[in-house]
Design a protein around this motif. Structure first.
Motif, PDB file in Angstrom:
ATOM      1  N   THR A 227       0.846  -1.194   0.000  1.00  0.00           N
ATOM      2  CA  THR A 227       0.000   0.000   0.000  1.00  0.00           C
ATOM      3  C   THR A 227       0.880   1.242   0.000  1.00  0.00           C
ATOM      4  O   THR A 227       2.068   1.177   0.329  1.00  0.00           O
ATOM      5  N   VAL A 228       0.283   2.383  -0.359  1.00  0.00           N
ATOM      6  CA  VAL A 228       1.042   3.626  -0.504  1.00  0.00           C
ATOM      7  C   VAL A 228       0.256   4.786   0.098  1.00  0.00           C
ATOM      8  O   VAL A 228      -0.962   4.883  -0.088  1.00  0.00           O
ATOM      9  N   ALA A 229       0.962   5.660   0.814  1.00  0.00           N
ATOM     10  CA  ALA A 229       0.395   6.938   1.247  1.00  0.00           C
ATOM     11  C   ALA A 229       1.232   8.038   0.610  1.00  0.00           C
ATOM     12  O   ALA A 229       2.453   8.084   0.800  1.00  0.00           O
ATOM     13  N   VAL A 230       0.605   8.913  -0.170  1.00  0.00           N
ATOM     14  CA  VAL A 230       1.301  10.011  -0.840  1.00  0.00           C
ATOM     15  C   VAL A 230       1.148  11.257   0.019  1.00  0.00           C
ATOM     16  O   VAL A 230       0.024  11.688   0.305  1.00  0.00           O
ATOM     17  N   MET A 231       2.285  11.835   0.443  1.00  0.00           N
ATOM     18  CA  MET A 231       2.254  13.019   1.296  1.00  0.00           C
ATOM     19  C   MET A 231       2.689  14.268   0.537  1.00  0.00           C
ATOM     20  O   MET A 231       3.603  14.213  -0.292  1.00  0.00           O
ATOM     21  N   TYR A 232       2.017  15.364   0.848  1.00  0.00           N
ATOM     22  CA  TYR A 232       2.435  16.664   0.325  1.00  0.00           C
ATOM     23  C   TYR A 232       2.054  17.730   1.346  1.00  0.00           C
ATOM     24  O   TYR A 232       0.930  17.750   1.861  1.00  0.00           O
ATOM     25  N   GLY A 233       2.986  18.605   1.656  1.00  0.00           N
ATOM     26  CA  GLY A 233       2.714  19.701   2.572  1.00  0.00           C
ATOM     27  C   GLY A 233       2.249  19.244   3.951  1.00  0.00           C
ATOM     28  O   GLY A 233       1.424  19.896   4.575  1.00  0.00           O
ATOM     29  N   GLY A 234       2.785  18.123   4.421  1.00  0.00           N
ATOM     30  CA  GLY A 234       2.439  17.637   5.753  1.00  0.00           C
ATOM     31  C   GLY A 234       1.130  16.879   5.834  1.00  0.00           C
ATOM     32  O   GLY A 234       0.681  16.538   6.931  1.00  0.00           O
ATOM     33  N   VAL A 273       7.760  15.050 -17.387  1.00  0.00           N
ATOM     34  CA  VAL A 273       7.136  16.353 -17.112  1.00  0.00           C
ATOM     35  C   VAL A 273       7.343  16.703 -15.640  1.00  0.00           C
ATOM     36  O   VAL A 273       6.810  16.031 -14.758  1.00  0.00           O
ATOM     37  N   PRO A 274       8.112  17.739 -15.345  1.00  0.00           N
ATOM     38  CA  PRO A 274       8.320  18.128 -13.946  1.00  0.00           C
ATOM     39  C   PRO A 274       7.079  18.796 -13.368  1.00  0.00           C
ATOM     40  O   PRO A 274       6.237  19.314 -14.111  1.00  0.00           O
ATOM     41  N   ILE A 275       6.975  18.787 -12.042  1.00  0.00           N
ATOM     42  CA  ILE A 275       5.894  19.496 -11.365  1.00  0.00           C
ATOM     43  C   ILE A 275       6.323  20.950 -11.223  1.00  0.00           C
ATOM     44  O   ILE A 275       7.328  21.247 -10.578  1.00  0.00           O
ATOM     45  N   GLU A 276       5.573  21.842 -11.823  1.00  0.00           N
ATOM     46  CA  GLU A 276       5.932  23.264 -11.808  1.00  0.00           C
ATOM     47  C   GLU A 276       5.712  23.871 -10.420  1.00  0.00           C
ATOM     48  O   GLU A 276       4.952  23.360  -9.601  1.00  0.00           O
ATOM     49  N   GLY A 277       6.378  25.006 -10.183  1.00  0.00           N
ATOM     50  CA  GLY A 277       6.184  25.736  -8.935  1.00  0.00           C
ATOM     51  C   GLY A 277       7.129  25.304  -7.833  1.00  0.00           C
ATOM     52  O   GLY A 277       8.021  24.476  -8.030  1.00  0.00           O
ATOM     53  N   THR A 278       6.946  25.879  -6.657  1.00  0.00           N
ATOM     54  CA  THR A 278       7.799  25.600  -5.508  1.00  0.00           C
ATOM     55  C   THR A 278       6.974  25.012  -4.371  1.00  0.00           C
ATOM     56  O   THR A 278       5.759  25.248  -4.284  1.00  0.00           O
ATOM     57  N   PRO A 279       7.624  24.243  -3.482  1.00  0.00           N
ATOM     58  CA  PRO A 279       6.891  23.647  -2.356  1.00  0.00           C
ATOM     59  C   PRO A 279       6.230  24.691  -1.473  1.00  0.00           C
ATOM     60  O   PRO A 279       6.639  25.855  -1.426  1.00  0.00           O
ATOM     61  N   ILE A 280       5.218  24.252  -0.742  1.00  0.00           N
ATOM     62  CA  ILE A 280       4.435  25.120   0.117  1.00  0.00           C
ATOM     63  C   ILE A 280       5.296  25.681   1.252  1.00  0.00           C
ATOM     64  O   ILE A 280       6.220  25.025   1.733  1.00  0.00           O
ATOM     65  N   ASN A 281       5.013  26.923   1.663  1.00  0.00           N
ATOM     66  CA  ASN A 281       5.667  27.545   2.808  1.00  0.00           C
ATOM     67  C   ASN A 281       4.998  27.035   4.081  1.00  0.00           C
ATOM     68  O   ASN A 281       3.863  27.418   4.392  1.00  0.00           O
ATOM     69  N   MET A 282       5.686  26.167   4.841  1.00  0.00           N
ATOM     70  CA  MET A 282       5.079  25.548   6.012  1.00  0.00           C
ATOM     71  C   MET A 282       4.922  26.520   7.180  1.00  0.00           C
ATOM     72  O   MET A 282       4.221  26.219   8.146  1.00  0.00           O
ATOM     73  N   LEU A 283       5.578  27.676   7.096  1.00  0.00           N
ATOM     74  CA  LEU A 283       5.370  28.703   8.115  1.00  0.00           C
ATOM     75  C   LEU A 283       4.030  29.414   7.929  1.00  0.00           C
ATOM     76  O   LEU A 283       3.425  29.881   8.892  1.00  0.00           O
ATOM     77  N   ASP A 284       3.570  29.461   6.690  1.00  0.00           N
ATOM     78  CA  ASP A 284       2.327  30.158   6.398  1.00  0.00           C
ATOM     79  C   ASP A 284       1.537  29.392   5.342  1.00  0.00           C
ATOM     80  O   ASP A 284       1.373  29.851   4.207  1.00  0.00           O
ATOM     81  N   PRO A 285       1.058  28.185   5.673  1.00  0.00           N
ATOM     82  CA  PRO A 285       0.325  27.391   4.680  1.00  0.00           C
ATOM     83  C   PRO A 285      -1.050  27.991   4.394  1.00  0.00           C
ATOM     84  O   PRO A 285      -1.664  28.606   5.261  1.00  0.00           O
ATOM     85  N   ASN A 286      -1.503  27.834   3.162  1.00  0.00           N
ATOM     86  CA  ASN A 286      -2.838  28.321   2.823  1.00  0.00           C
ATOM     87  C   ASN A 286      -3.892  27.416   3.474  1.00  0.00           C
ATOM     88  O   ASN A 286      -3.629  26.248   3.769  1.00  0.00           O
ATOM     89  N   PRO A 287      -5.095  27.923   3.728  1.00  0.00           N
ATOM     90  CA  PRO A 287      -6.115  27.137   4.421  1.00  0.00           C
ATOM     91  C   PRO A 287      -6.698  26.007   3.584  1.00  0.00           C
ATOM     92  O   PRO A 287      -7.370  25.125   4.105  1.00  0.00           O
TER      93      PRO A 287
END
Length: 344
Positions: A227-234, A273-287
């Motif tokens: 099984t697999v759990a995919v994590m992003y931004g915590g 195909v790379p994933i565009e953009g930059t990782p989320i800012n964990m100090l100020d994550p969007n809601p």
């Protein structure tokens, strides 16, 4: 197999309290691991994979702190255990293989002294001679040549692949029910990586232990996991069987990971195909969804509210819901009524 899960993590949240603010490294993740199951946790650097594992083992260092949730192992709540009880479980019932063996092995002690020391720390009744015999047996199990000689050597006298095998032997010497492997092949060359993966698959079949395999490498996940759990931004954005994730990926981040890796099952290789953009800012994550700022299919609701995980229903030709519990946290999978905001 026991009816109760070996490990049950529910709404686990971990933060680092730094001078510049609270870093929300893990934002309320949940999963269950059954006896004998191999689960992969995959995601890019900074997604919270290792922090989650350290929290389960109780080795999270300051300024990190578990701020919410529960971790139950063999029915016991680990977060509420006294330190002495946790120390007996850690290394004895659950163990960990770290990414860099040179940071984990003591350079001033021989391999034999370290293996014997670990075993006698958790089993005070065993004699030094019996412990040495068990250490020798474990080195043979992990495929180390001339194990008698290796017991007398120091870590710097061994190759990188050999040191990683020693780390696996050390993690298994107390015969744990759960092994957590934190990117154990990252620092090794490709040939040695394949050997270590094959070794872990073989040992898992022999011992029947459960494994949590943490990596950013989707190919490794396909090779060893059930099984697999995919994590992003915590957060866990998608979870299911290996078949669910590789053949029916639903979350845009999972799809992006798969597009960025080479495929050998296609006649003509397509462009990665790379994933565009930059990782989320964990100090100020969007809601909203943590992947929203990088998602090509982002809608207004995606940046306003974080979606709950729901079961994924396949098409009619695939007979409804996945038997493995394929779940995803994505507004694209919810009903049309929830998407009143329209496209962003």
């Amino acid at each position: 197999m026991a009816d109760e899960a070996l490990l049950d993590v529910k709404d686990l949240a971990v933060s680092f309290f730094t001078p510049v603010g609270e870093v929300k490294a893990v934002g309320g993740i949940s999963y269950s691991l059954n006896y004998g199951e191999v689960m992969g946790i995959v995601g890019e650097s900074g997604s919270g994979k290792s922090v989650e594992a350290y929290s389960v083992l109780g080795i999270l260092e300051a300024p990190g702190r578990v701020v919410a949730g529960s971790v139950r192992f063999e029915g016991r709540d680990l977060l509420g255990l006294p330190r002495k009880d946790m120390e007996q479980i850690r290394g004895n019932r659950m163990s960990m293989i770290f990414q860099n063996p040179m940071d984990s092995l003591n350079p001033v002690y021989t391999i034999g002294n370290q293996l014997v020391g670990v075993l006698r720390e958790h089993n005070r009744s065993i004699s030094r001679e019996e412990a040495r015999g068990k250490a020798l047996q474990m080195l043979k199990l992990v495929g180390i040549t001339n194990p008698e000689r290796r017991l007398r050597q120091y870590p710097h006298e061994l190759s990188g692949g050999m040191r990683q095998r020693v780390m696996i032997a050390m993690a298994l010497i107390c015969e744990p029910q759960l092994l957590i492997a934190d990117e154990p092949t990252t620092a090794l060359d490709v040939t040695i990586q394949a050997q270590i993966i094959d070794l872990m698959k073989d040992i898992q079949k022999r011992t029947g232990m459960a494994i949590i395999f943490i990596t950013h490498n989707m190919a490794v996940i396909a090779e060893i996991c059930d099984t697999v759990a995919v994590m992003y931004g915590g957060r866990v954005v998608e979870q299911g069987t290996v078949e669910d994730i590789f053949y029916h990926p639903t979350h845009p981040y999972t799809q992006g990971l798969l597009r960025s890796m080479p495929r050998l099952d296609e006649e003509k290789a397509g462009r990665l195909v790379p994933i565009e953009g930059t990782p989320i800012n964990m100090l100020d994550p969007n809601p909203g969804c943590p992947f929203a700022p990088r998602c090509e299919r982002c809608m207004k609701i995606c940046v306003k509210a974080n979606p709950e995980k729901i079961s994924v229903e396949r098409g009619e030709d695939q007979k409804g819901f996945s038997a493995g519990g394929h779940r995803v946290a994505c507004w694209l999978q919810t009903s049309a009524d929830a998407l009143q905001g329209g496209a962003a």
